[in-house]
Design an enzyme around this catalytic site. Structure first.
Site, PDB file in Angstrom:
ATOM      1  N   GLY A  33       1.038  -1.106   0.159  1.00 12.32           N
ATOM      2  CA  GLY A  33      -0.006  -0.211  -0.082  1.00 12.32           C
ATOM      3  C   GLY A  33       1.073   1.347   0.274  1.00 12.32           C
ATOM      4  O   GLY A  33       0.855   1.905  -0.636  1.00 12.32           O
ATOM      5  N   HIS A  89      10.926  -4.433   7.220  1.00  8.36           N
ATOM      6  CA  HIS A  89      12.231  -3.394   8.231  1.00  8.36           C
ATOM      7  C   HIS A  89      13.789  -2.650   7.909  1.00  8.36           C
ATOM      8  O   HIS A  89      13.951  -2.314   8.834  1.00  8.36           O
ATOM      9  CB  HIS A  89      11.912  -4.338   9.825  1.00  8.36           C
ATOM     10  CG  HIS A  89      10.519  -4.501   9.833  1.00  8.36           C
ATOM     11  ND1 HIS A  89       9.630  -5.296   9.306  1.00  8.36           N
ATOM     12  CD2 HIS A  89       9.102  -4.202  10.457  1.00  8.36           C
ATOM     13  CE1 HIS A  89       8.501  -5.643   9.729  1.00  8.36           C
ATOM     14  NE2 HIS A  89       8.224  -4.509  10.113  1.00  8.36           N
TER      15      HIS A  89
HETATM   16  N1  GLN Z   1      -1.545  -1.002   3.902  1.00  7.03           N
HETATM   17  C1  GLN Z   1      -0.286  -0.371   4.619  1.00  7.03           C
HETATM   18  C2  GLN Z   1       0.705   0.817   4.221  1.00  7.03           C
HETATM   19  O1  GLN Z   1       0.606   0.149   3.543  1.00  7.03           O
HETATM   20  C3  GLN Z   1      -0.409  -1.641   5.821  1.00  7.03           C
HETATM   21  C4  GLN Z   1       0.380  -0.980   7.236  1.00  7.03           C
HETATM   22  C5  GLN Z   1       0.454  -1.537   7.762  1.00  7.03           C
HETATM   23  O2  GLN Z   1      -0.148  -3.194   8.127  1.00  7.03           O
HETATM   24  N2  GLN Z   1       1.372  -2.161   8.814  1.00  7.03           N
HETATM   25  O3  GLN Z   1       1.190   1.061   5.554  1.00  7.03           O
END
Ligand code: GLN
Ligand code: ZN
Length: 763
Positions: free
Chosen positions: A441, A703
């Site tokens: 996303g 990460h």
């Molecule tokens: N759609 C969100 C993003 O891509 C999902 C974030 C998440 O799962 N913490 O940032």
């Protein structure tokens, strides 16, 4: 006389002074003396605030430079070898290296990976996981607690040091190197607790609070036995001991907890009110009973009369051995409501933050000791008035939302056809290649993006300019994805500060504070939105952005939403309505958005449920009820679309064994999950369950800035294909890319697309 005490106070400061000082120190803009001075000022201010509020016994040891569990690791000398410098000294920089990792050069050379971080029970606070080796030694190595006790006493305060108990401390840690039972370490750890208690006694300390929240978990028999052994030994050490439990009920551990040879027990009556009055019959007559009646985990004013009814009954039985407290440490509450200068007056009247919660605790103790005092009477009347006014306030009731909820029928939570039929239609409509590639996303959130959003919020950037700035970001993100050759595109989420707040701001029933910060970990704080009333969606929230993004490309554009369970878990919920009802209201609001996206021609809609698993109650016995309503809420928001519209969900963690049945019951057409760090192992749960729908196991860890090679990702996907039939596999990163830099993101995605292409070639 009943006594008012607290279990802990927020340490960040009402203006997040600690955050600012820490970050300045890390940047080299503040020296150690400066940092220590800020800590000292904060502690002094917080003791004073609590004392002014009427708290009689003040906590010490609740202050931490980064995290209280880490503080204990230093105190006990649980400092892994990689953080020990040549001289073996443990300093503040050792502490920060353990928390944040050390780059090569410090801590003796090679660089050292930080301790693992994980959630503190069912809160959004994260602690640093102690690492134990088989030959772990424990040695008193950190003077902070004693210094702070001396500091408080010099200020003239009556204090009660707070320790994490030996069993909870061991439970929270992990074993490094050879596998062994960490409970074996207990006998080596206990002497250090003995030493700590002796040192505290020498400082004139009478009471010590020993937190053992694991008594509210399902414990293996060996741990229960260990509790008895440990406290029988500690019994010989000085100081009176109050064992504190919180976050859930003691249930089968009630007898164990009540019978420990200590001088008092604290229980959480907010989370587990049913423990009362049972506790009265189980607690030996000599013990102090501390009742947590003011919610330390939420922002609402306490219903004082309700709490007082319970306290009075207890007071009759235990008399002056009754202590009054918040349910848990106030670490999980924002600091001071008085700081809020722009909050709506009516709403503000319903709220209480840490300072106000201290006042409530003190008032309740006073109401027991001096029931006729005019201030007591006035406060009770005010509390009653608040409860009544809120219950009747039109702002919390939205008849349209309630009526709609009442009309929901089971069919609303069911897609028209089963997955096997839906997927045929979806494949025909979407025409995707094998191993379709997508992202989760968000794209990197650059400084320019954040600045544009901020300027817009402050009114410095007009609506049209803001729209243009965000559209430019969307064009950029779409251009990048097309060039890379991704199959299902996203708009990049540039307009979103946070995946919950963005939606909360557009829903009725949500309120926002300016200073309601709560520590999440280290210097990181979050400011959860507050659900105060029925939740409704006055107008579409994302449709224009997604429609615009789709207009730029012939590839499918994925609509991006946050699911009802995550919206709820990461907000302060109402207490006058069940969580289940709040989740269903959210589900209906999101359902409308899903349908509007579909009507705008969007063929794939992702509903993120990042917090689904962390919502699991601490006790297994409560799991099924939670899973039932959480799954139902997701299905309710996702089931209003045609078979040919593809619903995705995303969850970023790697433990599905316990909940795989519920995940399958959510019936998302595609689920993307975190797997790269666990080498696809978690897919075993999906395989064993014969999970029927499509899966996108993350093929690289977002990460880390590290860019994996094409070959690594190919290998991971091939590994995934050993568990899940290849025709049901998607290729995507672990999570959103918003915290990553642009250059590394591009290269990683390029490799990811390359990996998918290679696999298609092989097939
Ligand atoms: N759609 C969100 C993003 O891509 C999902 C974030 C998440 O799962 N913490 O940032
Ligand atoms: Zn994620």
């Amino acid at each position: 006389m009943a006594l008012a005490h607290t279990l802990g106070f927020p340490r960040i400061g009402r203006d997040r002074e600690l955050k600012k000082a820490l970050e300045a120190y890390w940047k080299g803009e503040l020296d150690e003396a400066g940092l220590r001075a800020v800590g000292r000022q904060l502690r002094a201010a917080h003791w004073q605030l609590q004392q002014d509020a009427g708290i009689e016994l003040l906590p010490v040891g609740d202050f931490a430079w980064y995290d209280q569990v880490l503080g204990h690791s230093l105190m006990f000398g649980v400092v892994p070898e990689r953080f020990r410098g040549a001289d073996g000294r443990v300093t503040l920089d050792t502490l920060f290296a353990m928390a944040r990792g050390a780059s090569a050069g410090c801590c003796g050379g090679g660089g050292a990976q930080a301790l693992e971080m994980t959630k503190w029970f069912d809160t959004n606070y994260h602690y640093l996981v102690p690492e134990f080796s088989r030959d772990q030694e424990f040695r008193l190595s950190w003077e902070q607690l004693f210094e702070e006790v001396a500091e408080a006493r010099a200020l003239g305060h009556a204090v009660k040091p707070v320790l994490i108990g030996p069993l909870t401390y061991l439970w929270l840690g992990k074993v490094r190197g050879d596998e062994f039972d960490k409970l074996e370490l207990l006998e080596h750890l206990l002497p250090v607790y003995g030493e700590v208690l002796q040192r505290l006694a020498a400082l004139g300390v009478d009471w010590v609070q020993i937190d053992e929240p694991i008594l509210a978990l399902d414990l293996p028999q060996a741990w229960k036995t260990a509790f008895e052994r440990a406290y029988n030994l500690l019994q010989r050490e000085p100081c009176r001991k109050l064992v504190a439990t919180y976050f859930a009920g003691l249930e089968d551990n009630l007898g164990l907890a009540a019978g420990l040879p200590v001088d008092g027990l604290h229980i959480d009556l907010v989370r587990a009110p049913e423990q009362f009055p049972a506790i009265l019959d189980r607690l030996p007559a000599y013990k102090v009973l501390s009742l947590g009646v003011v919610n330390g985990r939420n922002v609402w004013r306490c219903d004082l009369e309700h709490a007082l009814a319970v306290l009075r009954e207890a007071h009759e039985r235990v008399g002056e051995r009754l202590w009054v407290a918040p349910s848990c440490s106030l670490l999980h509450s924002p600091v001071d409501l008085n700081r809020e200068d722009r909050l709506d007056v009516e709403l503000k009247g319903w709220l209480a933050f840490a300072v106000q919660k201290c006042e409530e605790v003190a008032l309740l103790a006073r109401a027991l000791n001096q029931p006729d005092a005019p201030e007591v009477q006035a406060a009770l009347a005010a509390s009653r008035a608040v409860q009544q006014a809120r219950a009747q306030s039109p702002r919390i009731h939205n008849p349209a939302v309630q009526a709609r909820l009442a009309q929901v029928v089971p069919a609303d939570s069911r897609r028209a056809s089963p997955f096997a039929e839906r997927i045929v239609q979806q494949r025909a409509r979407l025409d995707l290649p094998a191993f379709p590639t997508t992202t989760i996303g968000s794209f990197p959130q650059t400084a320019a993006i954040r600045l544009a959003r901020q300027s817009y919020k402050l009114g410095k950037l007009g609506e049209a300019d803001y729209t243009e700035a965000m559209q430019a970001e969307i064009r950029h993100a779409v251009g990048v994805q097309e060039q890379l050759g991704l199959d299902v595109l996203v708009h990049g989420e540039a307009e979103r500060n946070d995946m919950v707040e963005y939606f909360a701001e557009q829903l009725d029933g949500y309120a926002f504070t300016r200073f309601g910060w709560v520590q999440s970990y280290g210097s990181r704080c979050v400011k959860p939105a507050i659900i105060y009333g029925d939740l409704g969606r006055p107008r579409p929230m994302t449709v224009e952005w997604i429609r615009y993004a789709q207009s730029l490309t012939a590839k499918p554009m994925k609509g991006m939403l946050t699911g009802p369970v995550t919206m709820l878990m990461w907000s302060f919920p109402r207490e006058d309505v069940s969580r289940e009802v709040q989740a269903r209201q959210l589900a209906l609001a999101i359902r409308d958005e899903v349908q509007d996206l579909e009507a705008a021609g969007i063929g794939i809609i992702q509903i993120d449920e990042a917090a689904f698993r962390e919502g699991l109650p601490l006790r297994r016995g409560a799991w099924q009820h939670y899973l039932d309503w959480a799954v139902e809420a997701f299905r309710l928001c996702a089931s209003g679309v045609d078979d040919a519209t593809q619903i995705h969900t995303h969850m970023c963690y790697s433990e599905f064994n316990d909940v795989i049945e519920a995940i399958a019951a959510m019936d998302a057409d595609v689920i993307t999950i975190e797997t790269s760090r666990s080498q696809m192992e978690l897919l075993e749960a999906f395989e064993a369950f014969e999970y029927p729908n499509e899966i996108g196991p993350g093929v690289y860890d977002i990460h880390s800035p590290r860019v994996p090679t094409v070959a690594e990702m190919v290998a991971l996907i091939e590994k995934a294909a050993e568990h899940i039939p290849a025709e049901r596999l998607w290729v995507n990163p672990d999570c959103g890319l918003k915290t990553r830099g642009c250059a590394e993101t591009l290269r990683a995605l390029e490799h990811m697309v390359g990996a998918a292409q290679q696999l298609r070639g092989k097939a």
